[in-house]
Write a protein that holds these residues in place. Sequence first.
Motif, PDB file in Angstrom:
ATOM      1  N   VAL A 104      11.832  15.704  53.180  1.00  0.00           N
ATOM      2  CA  VAL A 104      12.482  15.810  54.488  1.00  0.00           C
ATOM      3  C   VAL A 104      13.427  14.629  54.634  1.00  0.00           C
ATOM      4  O   VAL A 104      13.059  13.479  54.345  1.00  0.00           O
ATOM      5  CB  VAL A 104      11.467  15.809  55.646  1.00  0.00           C
ATOM      6  N   ALA A 105      14.643  14.907  55.060  1.00  0.00           N
ATOM      7  CA  ALA A 105      15.635  13.839  55.236  1.00  0.00           C
ATOM      8  C   ALA A 105      16.545  14.187  56.412  1.00  0.00           C
ATOM      9  O   ALA A 105      16.511  15.311  56.943  1.00  0.00           O
ATOM     10  CB  ALA A 105      16.459  13.639  53.964  1.00  0.00           C
ATOM     11  N   GLU A 106      17.338  13.213  56.829  1.00  0.00           N
ATOM     12  CA  GLU A 106      18.290  13.403  57.922  1.00  0.00           C
ATOM     13  C   GLU A 106      19.708  13.184  57.416  1.00  0.00           C
ATOM     14  O   GLU A 106      19.941  12.341  56.536  1.00  0.00           O
ATOM     15  CB  GLU A 106      18.014  12.424  59.071  1.00  0.00           C
ATOM     16  N   VAL A 107      20.628  13.945  57.997  1.00  0.00           N
ATOM     17  CA  VAL A 107      22.036  13.794  57.663  1.00  0.00           C
ATOM     18  C   VAL A 107      22.832  13.832  58.961  1.00  0.00           C
ATOM     19  O   VAL A 107      22.657  14.729  59.784  1.00  0.00           O
ATOM     20  CB  VAL A 107      22.517  14.896  56.690  1.00  0.00           C
ATOM     21  N   ALA A 108      23.661  12.818  59.182  1.00  0.00           N
ATOM     22  CA  ALA A 108      24.474  12.765  60.387  1.00  0.00           C
ATOM     23  C   ALA A 108      25.570  13.820  60.318  1.00  0.00           C
ATOM     24  O   ALA A 108      26.197  14.028  59.268  1.00  0.00           O
ATOM     25  CB  ALA A 108      25.090  11.383  60.562  1.00  0.00           C
ATOM     26  N   GLU A 109      25.795  14.489  61.434  1.00  0.00           N
ATOM     27  CA  GLU A 109      26.776  15.577  61.426  1.00  0.00           C
ATOM     28  C   GLU A 109      28.193  15.079  61.153  1.00  0.00           C
ATOM     29  O   GLU A 109      29.054  15.850  60.741  1.00  0.00           O
ATOM     30  CB  GLU A 109      26.736  16.331  62.757  1.00  0.00           C
ATOM     31  N   SER A 110      28.424  13.806  61.336  1.00  0.00           N
ATOM     32  CA  SER A 110      29.764  13.264  61.077  1.00  0.00           C
ATOM     33  C   SER A 110      29.917  12.733  59.657  1.00  0.00           C
ATOM     34  O   SER A 110      30.935  12.120  59.324  1.00  0.00           O
ATOM     35  CB  SER A 110      30.055  12.129  62.071  1.00  0.00           C
ATOM     36  N   LYS A 195      11.225  21.888  47.666  1.00  0.00           N
ATOM     37  CA  LYS A 195      11.976  22.252  48.867  1.00  0.00           C
ATOM     38  C   LYS A 195      12.423  20.976  49.581  1.00  0.00           C
ATOM     39  O   LYS A 195      11.645  20.024  49.723  1.00  0.00           O
ATOM     40  CB  LYS A 195      11.121  23.104  49.797  1.00  0.00           C
ATOM     41  N   VAL A 196      13.663  20.989  50.024  1.00  0.00           N
ATOM     42  CA  VAL A 196      14.213  19.848  50.763  1.00  0.00           C
ATOM     43  C   VAL A 196      14.676  20.353  52.129  1.00  0.00           C
ATOM     44  O   VAL A 196      15.491  21.278  52.220  1.00  0.00           O
ATOM     45  CB  VAL A 196      15.401  19.201  50.013  1.00  0.00           C
ATOM     46  N   THR A 197      14.147  19.747  53.192  1.00  0.00           N
ATOM     47  CA  THR A 197      14.559  20.067  54.562  1.00  0.00           C
ATOM     48  C   THR A 197      15.459  18.954  55.080  1.00  0.00           C
ATOM     49  O   THR A 197      15.058  17.776  55.089  1.00  0.00           O
ATOM     50  CB  THR A 197      13.345  20.219  55.490  1.00  0.00           C
ATOM     51  N   LEU A 198      16.669  19.307  55.499  1.00  0.00           N
ATOM     52  CA  LEU A 198      17.639  18.340  56.008  1.00  0.00           C
ATOM     53  C   LEU A 198      17.863  18.584  57.490  1.00  0.00           C
ATOM     54  O   LEU A 198      18.322  19.669  57.898  1.00  0.00           O
ATOM     55  CB  LEU A 198      18.969  18.466  55.256  1.00  0.00           C
ATOM     56  N   ASN A 199      17.502  17.595  58.301  1.00  0.00           N
ATOM     57  CA  ASN A 199      17.728  17.663  59.745  1.00  0.00           C
ATOM     58  C   ASN A 199      19.076  17.025  60.067  1.00  0.00           C
ATOM     59  O   ASN A 199      19.322  15.861  59.733  1.00  0.00           O
ATOM     60  CB  ASN A 199      16.616  16.944  60.501  1.00  0.00           C
ATOM     61  N   VAL A 200      19.935  17.774  60.710  1.00  0.00           N
ATOM     62  CA  VAL A 200      21.262  17.282  61.071  1.00  0.00           C
ATOM     63  C   VAL A 200      21.133  16.482  62.369  1.00  0.00           C
ATOM     64  O   VAL A 200      20.703  17.013  63.396  1.00  0.00           O
ATOM     65  CB  VAL A 200      22.259  18.438  61.249  1.00  0.00           C
ATOM     66  N   THR A 201      21.476  15.201  62.314  1.00  0.00           N
ATOM     67  CA  THR A 201      21.363  14.337  63.491  1.00  0.00           C
ATOM     68  C   THR A 201      22.687  14.288  64.242  1.00  0.00           C
ATOM     69  O   THR A 201      23.751  14.517  63.679  1.00  0.00           O
ATOM     70  CB  THR A 201      20.942  12.911  63.089  1.00  0.00           C
ATOM     71  N   ASP A 202      22.569  13.971  65.519  1.00  0.00           N
ATOM     72  CA  ASP A 202      23.746  13.992  66.389  1.00  0.00           C
ATOM     73  C   ASP A 202      24.642  12.796  66.147  1.00  0.00           C
ATOM     74  O   ASP A 202      24.181  11.672  65.937  1.00  0.00           O
ATOM     75  CB  ASP A 202      23.300  14.007  67.853  1.00  0.00           C
ATOM     76  N   SER A 203      25.931  13.033  66.193  1.00  0.00           N
ATOM     77  CA  SER A 203      26.953  11.987  66.211  1.00  0.00           C
ATOM     78  C   SER A 203      27.830  12.253  67.416  1.00  0.00           C
ATOM     79  O   SER A 203      27.839  13.357  67.972  1.00  0.00           O
ATOM     80  CB  SER A 203      27.790  12.001  64.931  1.00  0.00           C
ATOM     81  N   ASP A 235      28.606  17.541  78.245  1.00  0.00           N
ATOM     82  CA  ASP A 235      28.748  16.973  76.902  1.00  0.00           C
ATOM     83  C   ASP A 235      27.836  17.756  75.972  1.00  0.00           C
ATOM     84  O   ASP A 235      26.644  17.933  76.263  1.00  0.00           O
ATOM     85  CB  ASP A 235      28.349  15.486  76.917  1.00  0.00           C
ATOM     86  N   GLU A 236      28.377  18.229  74.863  1.00  0.00           N
ATOM     87  CA  GLU A 236      27.614  19.068  73.942  1.00  0.00           C
ATOM     88  C   GLU A 236      26.768  18.271  72.970  1.00  0.00           C
ATOM     89  O   GLU A 236      26.034  18.851  72.163  1.00  0.00           O
ATOM     90  CB  GLU A 236      28.559  19.988  73.165  1.00  0.00           C
ATOM     91  N   ASP A 237      26.865  16.964  73.020  1.00  0.00           N
ATOM     92  CA  ASP A 237      26.017  16.148  72.149  1.00  0.00           C
ATOM     93  C   ASP A 237      24.579  16.168  72.656  1.00  0.00           C
ATOM     94  O   ASP A 237      24.279  16.686  73.734  1.00  0.00           O
ATOM     95  CB  ASP A 237      26.550  14.718  72.076  1.00  0.00           C
ATOM     96  N   GLU A 238      23.678  15.598  71.855  1.00  0.00           N
ATOM     97  CA  GLU A 238      22.258  15.647  72.189  1.00  0.00           C
ATOM     98  C   GLU A 238      21.987  14.895  73.481  1.00  0.00           C
ATOM     99  O   GLU A 238      22.381  13.737  73.635  1.00  0.00           O
ATOM    100  CB  GLU A 238      21.435  15.043  71.047  1.00  0.00           C
ATOM    101  N   PRO A 239      21.313  15.525  74.453  1.00  0.00           N
ATOM    102  CA  PRO A 239      21.074  14.883  75.754  1.00  0.00           C
ATOM    103  C   PRO A 239      20.295  13.577  75.634  1.00  0.00           C
ATOM    104  O   PRO A 239      19.479  13.383  74.731  1.00  0.00           O
ATOM    105  CB  PRO A 239      20.272  15.945  76.527  1.00  0.00           C
TER     106      PRO A 239
END
Length: 540
Positions: A104-110, A195-203, A235-239
Motif C-alpha cells: 500500500v502506498a500513496e501518490v500525490a495527484e499533482s 498486489k499494490v494499492t495506490l491511494n491518490v492524495t489531495d494536492s 472547493d473540490e479539494d479534500e475538505p
Amino acid sequence: PPINIPENSNGPFPLKMVTIRSSEDKIKKIIYRITGPGANEDPVGLFTMDKDTGDLFVHRRLDREEQGHYTLLAHADVEDPMEIIINVIDMNDNKPIFEQTSYVAEVAESSPKGTTVIQVKATDADEPGNDNSILKYMILSQEPKLPSDSMFAINSFNGAIMVEGVGLDREKYPEYTLEIQAADTKGEGLTGKTKVTLNVTDSNDNPPVFTASTYQGSVDENAVGVQVVKMSVTDEDEPNTPAWNANFKIIRGDPDKLFSIETGSNKQEGIIKTAKRLDFETNRTHTLEVIVENDVPFTIPLTNSTATVVVTVNDVNEPPIFKEKEMTVQKREDLSVDSVIMNSEAEDPDFARENPVKYKIIDDPENWLKVDEDSGLVKVKSLMDRESPNVTDNKYTVLLGAYDNGRWKEREIVAGQTLGLRSFQASVVATSPAWGLLPQVLQLPQAPLPPSLSSFSWSFFLMFPSLGTAISTTTAFLCSLSTTTMSGLFAITILAVWIWKSHRIFALSFSTTFGGVSHFDLGDSSLYSAHIFLYIIPAT
C-alpha cells in the motif's frame, strides 16, 4: 576435476556418477572406499563407492538450495587419499517470491511523470547470478483503467513503480490497484505475483471559487464591527485540509481600511465587517474587490477567484455639530438684560435631510442666559452676579444644546466674569529710558478682591506691543500697587489664566483715563493697547 551433477535428478537410484580407479589395480587387488560428509558423516549414505570397482553412486535426489557442494576423500588401500568435489548443478526449480503479499502506498495527484511511488521486491532461491534467479518485473493490470490504462510504469530490473500518465485526480479516481509480476529466466520462466494499492492524495489543484460574482450588503453609518455581508465559496479539494481551507483578502476599493474580512468557522465563508465608522454624507456606496486563496499555494497553474462586494451605507439621523466644542467668552457681570453674550453655531451633518437646527439651554444653574431657538444667539436673561456660589474662579458654565428631530448635541459655554473693582495706587516706571516715560500715578476703581487672593501681594508687568515703526519690540514696565486712593481711572478685565511654575498667571486688559482722554500717554502722543501679566506670589 570436479564432478557436476544436476539437482532434482529422477534417478534411478543409486545413480552412478563416476568411477575412481587406482593405477595399481592391474597388478594387485585394490579395496576402494570414501569418507567425509555424505559418506560416513552426515548426511551418511548419500554417497557410496563400490569397494571392488571404485564406482561412485548417489542414492537420492540432490537439492542445490539445500547444499550445493560436497567434498569427499577417496581411499585405495594404502595410497594417499584423493579429494573428490561434487557440484550440484542448479535447475530452475524455484519461483520468485515477493517480500510482501500486498503493498500500500500513496501518490500525490499533482505528481509529475517519473515520480517514484514505491518499490517492490521479489527473491528467487535458485543459484544467484544465472537465469534461474535473475528476475524481471512487469505490471499485469491496472484498475481503474482511467484516465488511461498506463498511469503507472515499473522498472523491470528493480521493481520501482513510477507515475507514467497524466491526469491523476483524487476527486475522480482516489485509488488504483496494480497487479505486479516477477519472472525468472529473463521473464520467461517461473513467476510470482503481488498486489499494490495506490491511494491518490489531495494536492491543491482546485481553486476555491465564489458562488456569486457580486454580493450586496448594507450597513448603517457610524456602526463599527457590524457584519455587512457573508460570501461563500466552493472547493473540490479534500475538505478540512490546507488545500481546501479558504482565506479572503480585500484587494481594491478600501484605501482607508474601513472594512475587515475574516474566514468563517466552516472555512468556506468570508465575512466582511466594518472596521471604522462609515459616513453616509461622505460616501454612500463602497465597491470592494475580494480575492480568495487557500492555506497552501496551488500545485499547478490556476487563477484565483475574485468577487465584487457593493456596500450601501444607510443614512442615520446624526445630531448637529457645534463649530466649537467649548467656547469661553469674557463679559462684565453688570451686563444688562438682553445683552448679547455670543452667537452659537451648529451644523447638521445630514445635509441630505435638510433638517433645521434648533437651540436650547440645557443647564443654566442661575437662569442667567437665554438662547434664540432658531438663530442660536445667546443673550442675558437676568442680571449676573460674580459672587454667586455657581461662579468658580470667576467662571460660570452653561450647557447649550443643538438638535434636529430630537437628536441632541451639547456644548459648554464658559462665561468669564468681570473682575470686581477696588482702589489701588499704581506707580509706573519705564524700564526703557529711550521712551522718556515719566512715572505715572493711576487710580483703580473700587472693588473687593476674591477672598482666596486676599493674602497675596501683587506685582504687575505692563506689556506694550508697538503699533508704529519707531518701537519694534515689546517693552515691559513694572507696576506696583498699594491701597492709597489717587485720581484717575484704571479698569481691568480678566482675559485668561495660566499655570506657570506653580503660580497662577492672569492675563488682563485695562484702559486708563487722564484728562478725559482714554489712552496711555508715553510722551509722544502715540496710542498703544496694553495687557497686564499678573504674577501672584505668596506673601512673606
